[in-house]
Design an enzyme around this catalytic site. Structure first.
Site, PDB file in Angstrom:
ATOM      1  N   HIS A  23       1.254  -9.595  -7.034  1.00  0.00           N
ATOM      2  CA  HIS A  23       1.000  -8.595  -7.042  1.00  0.00           C
ATOM      3  C   HIS A  23       0.122  -7.843  -6.141  1.00  0.00           C
ATOM      4  O   HIS A  23      -0.612  -7.058  -5.428  1.00  0.00           O
ATOM      5  CB  HIS A  23       1.098  -7.971  -8.288  1.00  0.00           C
ATOM      6  CG  HIS A  23       2.218  -7.186  -9.417  1.00  0.00           C
ATOM      7  ND1 HIS A  23       2.981  -7.655  -9.911  1.00  0.00           N
ATOM      8  CD2 HIS A  23       2.299  -6.208  -9.152  1.00  0.00           C
ATOM      9  CE1 HIS A  23       3.616  -7.572 -10.076  1.00  0.00           C
ATOM     10  NE2 HIS A  23       3.325  -6.070  -9.650  1.00  0.00           N
ATOM     11  N   HIS A  57       7.265  -0.034  -3.797  1.00  0.00           N
ATOM     12  CA  HIS A  57       6.564  -1.315  -4.042  1.00  0.00           C
ATOM     13  C   HIS A  57       7.415  -2.823  -5.142  1.00  0.00           C
ATOM     14  O   HIS A  57       6.346  -3.784  -4.943  1.00  0.00           O
ATOM     15  CB  HIS A  57       5.918  -0.686  -5.968  1.00  0.00           C
ATOM     16  CG  HIS A  57       5.069  -1.713  -6.985  1.00  0.00           C
ATOM     17  ND1 HIS A  57       3.944  -1.198  -6.788  1.00  0.00           N
ATOM     18  CD2 HIS A  57       5.558  -2.315  -8.189  1.00  0.00           C
ATOM     19  CE1 HIS A  57       3.663  -2.668  -7.575  1.00  0.00           C
ATOM     20  NE2 HIS A  57       4.746  -2.780  -7.955  1.00  0.00           N
ATOM     21  N   HIS A  88       1.452  -7.686  -2.614  1.00  0.00           N
ATOM     22  CA  HIS A  88       1.644  -6.602  -2.224  1.00  0.00           C
ATOM     23  C   HIS A  88       0.595  -5.693  -2.267  1.00  0.00           C
ATOM     24  O   HIS A  88       0.886  -4.330  -1.674  1.00  0.00           O
ATOM     25  CB  HIS A  88       2.677  -6.284  -3.885  1.00  0.00           C
ATOM     26  CG  HIS A  88       2.321  -4.484  -3.952  1.00  0.00           C
ATOM     27  ND1 HIS A  88       0.990  -3.680  -4.306  1.00  0.00           N
ATOM     28  CD2 HIS A  88       3.531  -3.382  -3.652  1.00  0.00           C
ATOM     29  CE1 HIS A  88       2.277  -1.766  -4.350  1.00  0.00           C
ATOM     30  NE2 HIS A  88       3.270  -1.795  -4.069  1.00  0.00           N
ATOM     31  N   ASP A 148      10.205  -5.926  -8.817  1.00  0.00           N
ATOM     32  CA  ASP A 148       9.034  -5.671  -9.405  1.00  0.00           C
ATOM     33  C   ASP A 148       8.860  -6.469 -10.226  1.00  0.00           C
ATOM     34  O   ASP A 148       8.276  -7.271 -11.133  1.00  0.00           O
ATOM     35  CB  ASP A 148       8.453  -4.449  -9.832  1.00  0.00           C
ATOM     36  CG  ASP A 148       7.199  -4.303 -10.493  1.00  0.00           C
ATOM     37  OD1 ASP A 148       6.645  -5.183  -9.946  1.00  0.00           O
ATOM     38  OD2 ASP A 148       7.318  -3.288 -11.674  1.00  0.00           O
TER      39      ASP A 148
END
Length: 365
Positions: A252, A269, A255, A169
């Protein structure tokens, strides 16, 4: 538009830091409540918190999902017990429930993450879900947590995979911040990036490269070392300030696109964000040396570099089209990248990221 940056009120990190909690609660209010998961209540608090719990705060068991029903329940407890400081202790959903509950009650919130798996603890945003566990909404609080308390003894005893996912992340932070800076895109707190935000994002990346592997080994051995200390700060504080005060971009969004495929759901995540970062670098045609540096880091600490490593063992155009289209929806941060971003470009970048990762794996054998 104005430049804007946001920060938690205090950030306290160290071995045994949880024992600062009673004084921290007293500095912010009179009546504290710890919202804790079952594992936190039954295992972590008795093991690491050496003071008498009942003398410090009411301990309330979290129901497991950040829903409007759970938020209503917590609101009643806050009102009935005249709570003026909420402590969210555990993983992301506990933390988000504590943030929203405190914000709605107009009281202070302290966050105590028990894993360094994301940059959520320092941020002002939170996510709610339905009773079935499906995504519902992203909510932004009026301000960031009053304090974030990180006990390194707890982090050192957390699952290694979660620490590595936190690095995944955090890995996106600098590259997304750089894209937002280049295109003058709005950051996550509604302004333009400051030099502080951008340079904290770069420090986050440099820290990962320097200490990532050592921190992973320390966590495997359940020991607190300077490397684990630095990576915990990078995963939680540096990435938290970096993403919120500089902005997010393709990593992101990709993702989010990957979540369209059920086979990716068992993966964390940060693991999917790491692959999104690799895809972003191909999408923007980053320098080969930079691409190789990021792949090398992922390989070193055990982050995914191929689609197979996030559950997509069979690659087909229909699935990749779903991912690419979801990544490019109008509200996605992928549009913070320079130039026109289309699903076709994203799909090609995903295929390239996977192929490059597989090629490197084949060469290393």
């Amino acid at each position: 538009m104005m430049q804007k940056a946001v920060f938690p009120g205090q950030y306290i990190q160290g071995a045994g830091a949880i024992n600062e909690l009673p004084l921290l609660i007293k500095s912010l209010g009179k009546n504290g409540m710890i919202l804790a998961s079952k594992s936190v209540k039954n295992e972590i608090l008795p093991k690491f918190f050496r003071d008498e719990l009942q003398n410090n705060a009411l301990i309330e068991l979290f129901n497991g999902e950040c829903t409007e029903q759970e938020l209503d329940r917590i609101a009643r407890i806050i009102e009935d017990n005249e709570i003026d400081v909420v402590v969210g202790m555990g993983g992301g959903k506990v933390i988000d429930t504590a943030k929203i509950s405190a914000d709605r009650a107009k009281i202070e919130v302290i966050i105590i993450p028990t894993v360094a798996s994301s940059d959520d603890p320092c941020s002002g945003c939170a996510v709610t879900y339905t009773e079935l566990g499906e995504f519902e909404a992203v909510l932004y609080q009026k301000r960031n947590p009053a304090a974030v308390l990180v006990d390194l003894d707890i982090i050192a005893n957390s699952p290694v995979r979660l620490l590595v996912a936190g690095m995944g992340d955090a890995l996106a932070t600098y590259f997304e911040a750089r894209s937002c800076h280049r295109t003058q895109s709005v950051n996550e707190c509604g302004g333009m990036s400051t030099l502080t935000g951008l340079n904290i994002a770069k420090l986050c990346y440099d820290t990962l490269l320097k200490y990532g592997l050592q921190a992973k080994i320390a966590c495997e051995k359940h020991i607190v070392t300077p490397a684990l200390t630095n990576i915990t700060e990078a995963n939680i504080l540096l990435s938290g300030i970096g993403f919120e005060s500089s902005g997010i971009a393709a990593a992101h969004a990709i993702h989010n696109g990957l979540t369209a495929l059920a086979q990716t759901h068992p993966y964390f995540h940060g693991e999917k964000v790491a692959f999104g970062t690799l895809t972003q670098l191909h999408l923007i045609s980053a320098e080969t040396s930079e691409i190789d540096e990021v792949y090398s880091f992922c390989e070193l600490v055990g982050l995914p570099t191929t689609l197979a490593e996030i559950g997509i063992s069979e690659i087909n155009e229909i699935d990749l089209k779903k991912v690419a289209e979801k990544s490019c929806e109008p509200d996605q941060a992928i549009h913070h990248e320079a130039g026109e971003i289309t699903p076709k470009k994203v799909m090609d970048a995903i295929i390239m990221a996977d192929a490059y990762g597989r090629m490197r794996k084949a060469k290393s054998k």
